[in-house]
Design a protein around this motif. Structure first.
Motif, PDB file in Angstrom:
ATOM      1  N   LYS A   7     -57.794  29.324  82.917  1.00  0.00           N
ATOM      2  CA  LYS A   7     -56.813  28.595  83.162  1.00  0.00           C
ATOM      3  C   LYS A   7     -56.299  28.067  84.685  1.00  0.00           C
ATOM      4  O   LYS A   7     -56.204  26.918  85.261  1.00  0.00           O
ATOM      5  N   GLY A 273     -47.651  36.310  78.553  1.00  0.00           N
ATOM      6  CA  GLY A 273     -48.749  36.393  79.200  1.00  0.00           C
ATOM      7  C   GLY A 273     -48.747  37.670  80.047  1.00  0.00           C
ATOM      8  O   GLY A 273     -49.452  37.461  80.977  1.00  0.00           O
ATOM      9  N   ARG A 307     -46.150  30.291  83.717  1.00  0.00           N
ATOM     10  CA  ARG A 307     -46.977  30.452  83.424  1.00  0.00           C
ATOM     11  C   ARG A 307     -47.641  31.720  84.532  1.00  0.00           C
ATOM     12  O   ARG A 307     -47.475  32.370  85.844  1.00  0.00           O
ATOM     13  N   SER A 309     -50.996  34.818  85.576  1.00  0.00           N
ATOM     14  CA  SER A 309     -51.471  34.861  86.387  1.00  0.00           C
ATOM     15  C   SER A 309     -50.855  36.239  87.325  1.00  0.00           C
ATOM     16  O   SER A 309     -50.554  36.886  87.883  1.00  0.00           O
TER      17      SER A 309
END
Length: 990
Positions: A7, A273, A307, A309
């Motif tokens: 993504k 996540g 989000r 990461s």
């Protein structure tokens, strides 16, 4: 076909060129792969973690210990590092540790917490309590009775200036010298506290080990635990304020928690996540992202849109167990690990676009920006990439290409695309179909190096073995007289319609009025191997070679610019020109730029050197090998950015956003050592009389560009010229003559803009007794009285003729003696350099040997050799060699600090210096200063394997003469040291 690379890649490629759609259909169409918006990537390179580069420092690089428990950048630019083995200060290039004398009770203690308060004082929490660093000194901050030898983990400063401390012995408060402690009896759930933070409302939030989360306001504690349902976990490791209100909290088992208005508003776990729910540290950056340290899964970034990461061991992080995090003011993320040392994630100076971001292969060979806005990128092994808008389509062998090894690219006037390959000839992509042309269609070789369609519509193809023209149906080899049958690497049609062809070893071919002519080294080319061609706005043709430099062809005249003229590298695999008038070249150690106006000035003889700025490994490139030897090894996009193909991806350079451009770093004098002892840097430096070594250390206030920082210094009173020292952060003066001096130092990142330390450092070297004014006056008075007495004596002697004759005879005898002495001295001087010759040196060596043996004093000997002097003579001739010898001899003459020192020409390009009374360290310091002084002369040496200028290799030996040591052994030791200096690479002292 392109595969989607996660993504994150959705950030790297939309709208770089304001691209238009291309109506394009293949017989067997490949689905386009989503790619990161390149426009967003170029506007904010930090969007994708793939654009960050990982750097690592461990004990081998000076870190006290590989367990890093606390990190903080202070306002002066230093990064303070708290390890399990003590505290260190880091300037981006070197770590400074602290001894027990400098930092009592702290030098080797594990450090757990750091804070810089509003008065720029550094608070240090360690295993024995709290220390304070101010005005360059360490001191105890709170009474030992309050900490009772327990660890102090964290700090927070209140609005009233009070300092709060989280310890394993409760909560401590310090204000204006008064301390107070809060423990369980005061309402805390446990005395073991871990971290502190004030929110925007002024509430103090306290992370505990085993007691959950605690808030403190209006003198009352509120405990939040799973038992009372107010917080999900008892183990809290970090807490940071949220600018939008509330706090973020890291737990050791329940993930990330956000509190607002004193209540949990959201919890994030692995289901959301996070790579793990065991978190250890938190830090917030200027873009609103939250950086999260984990125990076992590296670090995670939670972007402003929520989000996650991550970067862990698989992505190169040294140590997945994170102890500490810090964000510096240049956008880097510092990560302290349990046993892996200190990591840094820094955003790359240039956008790198490779397989991680969505290309089919990292080994990019050529770039073409089409007239319709589509960009084409060829790879060696991954086929062809078509970039339009936010879509990347990979075209490979399975889509109809004869091979995935793609080299050169060219666009036809009819809109079709000509594709050169390494193994299968030429491919034409027209109307969605591939048409292959190989050896059977007239090509002299299947390896294609260059493609060009001229204004008449003729397509020229350069192969590894000659070139060919396309007649509309097939290719016809070009076999005209004078046309080389070797590789043709680059082609260009200039504004007059003349065609130029650069070959791989046979020179530069020109086609004008139907006739081929060849230019070679005999005509003035630097090399017959031509790598790239570029015509500038003035009509000049720039010719890049395979390592020898560049030529300019203007009005039929060739001019040369080499590395000795300032080029960063002699190789140029492409030549691109930006909108600011700079020429950009790539090579095998990065890429570099030079102002075209400076190149013209050197070519016209108006100035001696250009200033070229290089970009290599220190600029966070993934690799330094760039594509070359083919057409399209670089291109300029419609928005002025440079696209440079490399073996590690496509490097995209914005000439308007270069690392450090226009903003030099701050520079400061860090320390002063007089004869090895430190002196203050905020007052005049006093140096005792005699040959006392002085060392001044300085640094630049940048962590991000520390490896690009370059320095120069000027010692006013000693020299009128700045001394360029490159990345060296120290100036050494083995023996300054007595007097007053002023030391100035400046730093740069881009080589153009410099900043200077203010104020300059005043240095006073005190005179010996015989150098003082009163001593000189006394001597002059004594001489005057003596002269008067002699005059009276002479007057009386003239009264008697006999006495006059005796005086006359004595005078003539003295004159004869002086003449003999003068002739003897001439026999001891080297005629070329003016230094002592070998005969004088041999006598002096034995004299000083005997004297040193009588006085039990050391004797030092330096033997020096000019690096590659024979090659210097061979290239420039013996007259230039003699001038070089004289200039270097001046360095040796200037190095003599005392009357007993002797410099001599030992033979050929060898020199020696004899230094009575000097030990090995002093002699080595003299040798290093001479080496640097010789290099600072900047005498060009075009044939040196060491560097662009004349350099010295020096061997140093020192001994205490005795029965077991001989003159011959001292000479042999110095000569052996010189041999090691040469063997180790020259331009050094051994």
């Amino acid at each position: 076909m392109f595969s989607f690379a996660a993504k994150q890649i959705r950030a790297l490629l939309a709208g770089l060129l304001s691209l238009f759609s291309l109506g394009f259909a293949l017989a067997a169409p490949a689905e386009p792969a989503p790619a990161t918006s390149l426009a967003r990537r170029l506007a904010d390179p930090t969007q994708s973690l793939t654009q960050y580069k990982l750097d690592l420092w461990q004990t081998e690089q000076g870190l006290p210990l590989n367990t890093v428990q606390a990190l903080l950048q202070t306002r002066d630019g230093y990064l303070w590092v708290g390890t399990a083995g003590g505290l260190a200060r880091f300037d981006g290039a070197r770590f400074t540790g602290f001894t027990s004398e400098q930092a009592p009770h702290l030098a080797s203690e594990p450090v757990f917490g750091l804070l810089e308060d509003s008065h720029q004082q550094l608070w240090i929490g360690h295993s024995q309590g709290v220390s304070l660093y101010r005005s360059g000194k360490f001191e105890s901050a709170v009474p030992a009775a309050l900490t009772e030898g327990r660890r102090v983990w964290g700090f927070a400063e209140g609005r009233d200036g009070a300092i709060w401390m989280a310890s394993e012995n409760g909560l401590l408060r310090w204000h204006e010298g008064q301390s107070k402690r809060y423990q369980q009896a005061d309402g805390l759930p446990t005395n073991k506290l871990r971290a502190l933070a004030f929110d925007q409302a002024g509430v103090l939030w306290i992370a505990t080990s085993g007691g959950g989360l605690v808030s403190f306001a209006a003198g009352k504690f509120q405990v939040m635990t799973p038992e009372n349902g107010l917080f999900p976990h008892l183990q809290v490791r970090a807490v940071v304020p949220d600018p939008q209100g509330g706090v973020w909290v890291a737990t050791a088992g329940a993930g990330l928690v956000h509190l607002k208005h004193g209540k949990v508003s959201r919890t994030y776990t692995m289901a959301d996540g996070l790579p793990t729910d065991h978190l250890t540290a938190l830090a917030r950056d200027a873009q609103g992202s939250l950086w999260i340290g984990t125990w076992g899964a590296g670090i995670t970034r939670m972007s402003a849109d929520g989000r996650f990461s991550s970067v862990g061991a698989a992505e190169g992080l040294a140590g997945s167990q994170v102890w500490s995090l810090a964000l510096d003011r240049e956008g880097s993320v510092w990560v302290g690990t349990w046993v892996g040392g200190l990591n840094r994630l820094r955003n790359r100076a240039f956008v790198v676009f490779g397989a991680s971001e969505g290309l089919s292969h990292d080994n990019v060979r050529a770039v073409l920006h089409g007239r319709d806005g589509v960009s084409w990128v060829s790879t060696a092994g991954g086929g062809l990439n078509r970039i339009e808008g936010d879509q990347i389509t990979a075209l490979a062998k399975k889509d109809g290409l004869p091979t995935d090894e793609i080299s050169a690219l060219a666009e036809d006037k009819d809109g079709s695309l000509w594709i050169g390959t390494y193994t299968a000839g030429v491919v034409r992509l027209k109307d969605g179909r591939f048409e292959n042309f190989g050896l059977g269609q007239g090509l002299p070789n299947a390896e294609i190096r260059s493609l060009l369609q001229d204004r008449q519509g003729r397509l020229w193809v350069g192969t590894r073995a000659g070139m060919a023209r396309f007649n509309g149906e097939r290719f016809e080899p070009v076999t005209d007289k004078g046309v080389p049958q070797e590789g043709v690497l680059t082609m260009l049609e200039d504004r007059s319609g003349t065609l130029w062809f650069g070959t791989s070893g046979q020179g530069l071919l020109r086609l004008r009025d139907g006739r081929f002519t060849l230019l070679t080294k005999a005509d003035g080319l630097l090399s017959n191997w031509i790598m790239a061609l570029h015509e500038d706005a003035s009509g000049s043709l720039w010719i890049a070679t395979n390592g020898e430099g560049m030529n300019r062809l203007r009005e039929g005249r060739l001019a040369s610019i080499r590395t000795s003229d300032g080029l960063w590298d002699g190789l140029a695999q492409t030549i691109l020109e930006d909108r600011q008038g700079n020429l950009w070249m790539s090579c095998n150690r990065g890429f570099y730029r030079v102002a075209r106006a400076e190149m013209d000035a050197v070519a016209d003889g108006l100035q001696s050197k250009v200033v070229s700025v290089g970009y290599g490994p220190g600029d966070a490139l993934r690799g330094t090998t760039f594509a070359g030897g083919l057409q399209g090894a670089g291109a300029v996009s419609a928005d002025g950015r440079l696209w440079l193909p490399s073996a590690n991806g496509l490097v995209i350079v914005d000439p308007q956003r270069l690392p450090g451009a226009g903003k030099p770093p701050g520079v400061r004098v860090e320390s002063v050592l007089v004869n090895g002892a430190k002196q203050a840097t905020d007052a005049e430096v006093l140096v005792p009389p005699g040959a006392v070594p002085l060392a001044i250390r300085f640094t630049a206030t940048t962590l991000l560009y520390a490896d690009r920082a370059r320095f120069r210094y000027l010692m006013e009173g000693l020299s009128q010229n700045w001394v360029e020292v490159g990345s060296l952060r120290e100036a050494a003066f083995p023996a300054l003559p007595h007097g007053d001096y002023r030391f100035r130092v400046a730093a740069t990142i881009d080589g153009v803009h410099w900043s200077e330390a203010e104020p300059p450092l005043d240095v006073r070297v005190q005179p010996r007794m015989h150098q003082t004014l009163w001593f000189i006056v006394a001597v002059l008075l004594a001489c005057g009285m003596s002269i008067w007495a002699l005059f009276r004596l002479r007057t009386r002697s003239l009264r008697a003729r006999q006495e006059a004759m005796e005086q006359l005879v004595a005078l003539r005898t003295e004159e004869l003696r002086q003449a003999n002495e003068h002739l003897s001295r001439l026999s001891y001087v080297d005629a070329l350099t003016g230094l002592a010759n070998r005969r004088r040196f041999d006598e002096a060596l034995h004299e000083e040997w005997r004297r040193s043996r009588r006085t039990h004093a050391p004797l030092a000997l330096l033997i020096a050799d000019i690096d590659s002097f024979k090659a210097y003579n061979d290239v420039l001739g013996h007259p230039e060699g003699d001038r070089c010898l004289k200039a270097v001899a001046g360095v040796f003459a200037d190095a003599l600090g005392r009357a007993g020192d002797l410099a001599a020409r030992y033979g050929g390009e060898e020199f020696v210096i004899l230094i009575p009374g000097a030990d090995h360290a002093a002699a080595a310091a003299v040798a290093e200063s001479m080496r640097a002084a010789c290099e600072a002369l900047a005498i060009p040496h075009p044939a040196s394997p060491v560097g662009p200028v004349v350099t010295l290799s020096l061997g140093v030996a020192s001994c205490l003469p005795s029965d077991g040591v001989t003159v011959e052994s001292l000479l042999a030791a110095a000569d052996a040291a010189l041999y090691r200096a040469k063997q180790d690479g020259r331009n050094r002292v051994r």
